[in-house]
Write a protein that holds these residues in place. Structure first.
Motif, mmCIF file in Angstrom:
data_model
loop_
_atom_site.group_PDB
_atom_site.id
_atom_site.type_symbol
_atom_site.label_atom_id
_atom_site.label_comp_id
_atom_site.label_asym_id
_atom_site.label_seq_id
_atom_site.Cartn_x
_atom_site.Cartn_y
_atom_site.Cartn_z
ATOM 1 N N ASN A 139 -14.132 -1.144 6.748
ATOM 2 C CA ASN A 139 -13.950 -2.554 5.526
ATOM 3 C C ASN A 139 -13.020 -3.371 6.268
ATOM 4 O OD1 ASN A 139 -15.882 -1.775 4.130
ATOM 5 N ND2 ASN A 139 -14.965 -1.109 2.616
ATOM 6 N N LEU A 140 -11.648 -2.715 7.355
ATOM 7 C CA LEU A 140 -10.946 -3.392 7.463
ATOM 8 C C LEU A 140 -10.559 -4.052 8.308
ATOM 9 C CD1 LEU A 140 -7.919 0.102 7.936
ATOM 10 C CD2 LEU A 140 -8.647 -1.669 5.929
ATOM 11 N N SER A 141 -9.535 -4.957 8.319
ATOM 12 C CA SER A 141 -10.283 -6.815 9.061
ATOM 13 C C SER A 141 -9.209 -5.917 10.154
ATOM 14 C CB SER A 141 -9.510 -7.575 8.583
ATOM 15 O OG SER A 141 -8.352 -7.624 8.784
ATOM 16 N N PRO A 142 -10.053 -6.852 11.377
ATOM 17 C CA PRO A 142 -9.080 -6.441 12.955
ATOM 18 C C PRO A 142 -7.327 -6.642 12.671
ATOM 19 C CG PRO A 142 -10.247 -7.719 13.350
ATOM 20 C CD PRO A 142 -10.611 -7.589 12.017
ATOM 21 N N ARG A 143 -7.177 -8.441 12.198
ATOM 22 C CA ARG A 143 -5.691 -7.566 11.574
ATOM 23 C C ARG A 143 -4.905 -6.428 10.839
ATOM 24 N NH1 ARG A 143 -2.089 -9.891 14.761
ATOM 25 N NH2 ARG A 143 -2.192 -12.506 14.038
ATOM 26 N N GLU A 144 -5.382 -6.269 10.239
ATOM 27 C CA GLU A 144 -5.110 -5.163 8.977
ATOM 28 C C GLU A 144 -5.451 -3.879 9.665
ATOM 29 O OE1 GLU A 144 -6.905 -6.369 4.374
ATOM 30 O OE2 GLU A 144 -8.497 -5.205 5.540
ATOM 31 N N VAL A 145 -6.198 -3.658 10.644
ATOM 32 C CA VAL A 145 -6.015 -2.417 11.782
ATOM 33 C C VAL A 145 -4.566 -2.833 12.312
ATOM 34 C CG1 VAL A 145 -7.350 -1.476 13.624
ATOM 35 C CG2 VAL A 145 -8.029 -1.989 11.967
ATOM 36 N N GLU A 146 -4.599 -3.629 13.101
ATOM 37 C CA GLU A 146 -3.054 -4.130 13.375
ATOM 38 C C GLU A 146 -1.656 -3.629 13.038
ATOM 39 O OE1 GLU A 146 -4.443 -7.751 17.297
ATOM 40 O OE2 GLU A 146 -4.008 -8.295 14.987
ATOM 41 N N VAL A 147 -2.202 -4.411 11.766
ATOM 42 C CA VAL A 147 -0.658 -3.593 10.793
ATOM 43 C C VAL A 147 -0.508 -2.324 10.476
ATOM 44 C CG1 VAL A 147 0.669 -4.430 8.517
ATOM 45 C CG2 VAL A 147 -0.296 -6.391 10.020
ATOM 46 N N LEU A 148 -1.454 -1.853 10.147
ATOM 47 C CA LEU A 148 -1.560 -0.270 10.050
ATOM 48 C C LEU A 148 -1.476 0.146 11.075
ATOM 49 C CD1 LEU A 148 -2.973 1.850 8.358
ATOM 50 C CD2 LEU A 148 -5.216 1.921 9.050
ATOM 51 N N ARG A 149 -1.361 -0.377 12.612
ATOM 52 C CA ARG A 149 -0.924 0.598 13.598
ATOM 53 C C ARG A 149 0.878 0.423 13.443
ATOM 54 N NH1 ARG A 149 -4.525 -1.664 17.645
ATOM 55 N NH2 ARG A 149 -5.992 0.740 17.449
ATOM 56 N N GLY A 150 0.710 -0.351 13.528
ATOM 57 C CA GLY A 150 2.292 -0.656 13.189
ATOM 58 C C GLY A 150 3.190 -0.165 12.026
ATOM 59 N N LEU A 178 -4.893 -3.555 2.909
ATOM 60 C CA LEU A 178 -5.155 -2.146 3.514
ATOM 61 C C LEU A 178 -5.300 -1.041 2.755
ATOM 62 C CD1 LEU A 178 -3.187 -0.229 4.969
ATOM 63 C CD2 LEU A 178 -2.832 -1.876 6.647
ATOM 64 N N SER A 179 -4.016 -1.371 2.052
ATOM 65 C CA SER A 179 -3.460 0.331 1.029
ATOM 66 C C SER A 179 -4.445 0.297 0.356
ATOM 67 C CB SER A 179 -2.005 0.119 0.264
ATOM 68 O OG SER A 179 -1.358 -0.030 1.569
ATOM 69 N N ARG A 180 -5.008 -0.784 -0.847
ATOM 70 C CA ARG A 180 -6.068 -0.613 -1.731
ATOM 71 C C ARG A 180 -7.753 -0.497 -0.692
ATOM 72 N NH1 ARG A 180 -6.449 -6.236 -3.207
ATOM 73 N NH2 ARG A 180 -8.306 -6.521 -2.160
ATOM 74 N N LYS A 181 -7.780 -0.714 0.213
ATOM 75 C CA LYS A 181 -8.938 -0.438 0.706
ATOM 76 C C LYS A 181 -9.478 0.988 1.110
ATOM 77 C CE LYS A 181 -10.395 -4.949 3.051
ATOM 78 N NZ LYS A 181 -10.613 -5.853 4.673
ATOM 79 N N LEU A 182 -7.983 1.755 1.639
ATOM 80 C CA LEU A 182 -7.627 3.118 1.984
ATOM 81 C C LEU A 182 -7.494 4.097 1.216
ATOM 82 C CD1 LEU A 182 -5.641 2.782 5.269
ATOM 83 C CD2 LEU A 182 -8.418 2.827 5.545
ATOM 84 N N ASN A 183 -7.613 3.186 -0.241
ATOM 85 C CA ASN A 183 -6.877 4.082 -1.719
ATOM 86 C C ASN A 183 -5.835 4.701 -1.468
ATOM 87 O OD1 ASN A 183 -9.318 3.485 -3.372
ATOM 88 N ND2 ASN A 183 -10.722 5.368 -2.035
ATOM 89 N N ALA A 184 -4.678 4.302 -0.453
ATOM 90 C CA ALA A 184 -3.385 4.567 -0.748
ATOM 91 C C ALA A 184 -2.251 4.138 -1.474
ATOM 92 C CB ALA A 184 -3.824 4.511 0.816
ATOM 93 N N ARG A 185 -1.668 4.992 -1.921
ATOM 94 C CA ARG A 185 -0.733 4.699 -3.107
ATOM 95 C C ARG A 185 0.303 3.956 -2.493
ATOM 96 N NH1 ARG A 185 -1.555 9.938 -3.550
ATOM 97 N NH2 ARG A 185 0.101 11.022 -1.994
ATOM 98 N N ASN A 186 0.625 4.071 -1.285
ATOM 99 C CA ASN A 186 1.722 2.775 -0.281
ATOM 100 C C ASN A 186 1.227 3.665 0.829
ATOM 101 O OD1 ASN A 186 2.813 5.674 0.402
ATOM 102 N ND2 ASN A 186 3.933 5.941 -1.693
#
Length: 200
Positions: A139-150, A178-186
């Motif tokens: 479900n992550l958008s391409p931009r969210e993937v780039e941010v997650l990589r960072g 992206l944290s919400r989509k991954l069920n991540a706390r932070n």
């Protein structure tokens, strides 16, 4: 007779697939235990009609190994994987892969897939690509993937913003979604999930 090259660091997987494809008369199969060994073989023996690369073996470095092999082989190169997500499969095909072959594919389907790619077609298992990954990474958008990589590289929001040429507030927003989509706390938890799931 088609010439195939299978590169996988698991001896059993590599030899089983090679033996089966040869028994089915798909072609003559050469094997390699790493990307480096596979590149050397291509250099020595010339172009193969199809190269199958394991996504997680030594030397692959994500999809940069795929790009190196496409340049070296000047012919179809596909990704073989037991763990990669649908998102990675799509990224591989955008990067020029001739297909994505899950190791979970039945023997019969694998033969069909390999013949298909040798014929110059792109193989993408529809059912696999339609799966939602376990934690919604698809479900992550391409931009969210780039941010997650960072985030995974340990960069601050400010550094990620500079790299992507966007406002820091935009990066903050992406980290939140992206944290919400991954069920991540932070953000740290998001980076851990990404690593555990081989999302990048």
């Amino acid at each position: 007779m088609a010439r195939l090259l299978i590169a996988d660091d698991h001896d059993l997987v590599r030899e089983t697939i090679a033996a089966f494809l040869q028994a089915e008369g798909v072609g003559e199969v050469t094997t390699a235990p790493s990307l480096g060994a596979a590149l050397s073989i291509v250099q020595q023996k010339g172009r193969f009609d199809l190269v199958l690369l394991d996504y997680n073996m030594p030397g692959m470095d994500g999809l940069s190994g795929l790009t190196r092999m496409i340049t070296a082989n000047k012919g179809p190169v596909a990704i073989l994987s037991g763990t990669a997500t649908p998102g990675i499969a799509e990224e591989a095909m955008r990067a020029g892969a001739a297909g994505f072959v899950p190791k979970t594919l039945s023997s019969k389907s694998m033969v069909t897939a390999v013949r298909f790619m040798i014929a110059g077609e792109v193989f993408a298992p529809f059912a696999f690509l339609q799966q939602e990954s376990r934690i919604g990474a698809g479900n992550l958008s391409p931009r969210e993937v780039e941010v997650l990589r960072g985030v995974c590289d340990g960069k601050s929001n400010k550094e990620i913003a500079r790299d992507l040429d966007v406002q820091e507030v935009t990066v903050k927003l992406h980290v939140k979604t992206l944290s919400r989509k991954l069920n991540a706390r932070n953000r740290t938890h998001a980076a851990m999930i990404a690593r555990d799931q081989n999302l990048l």
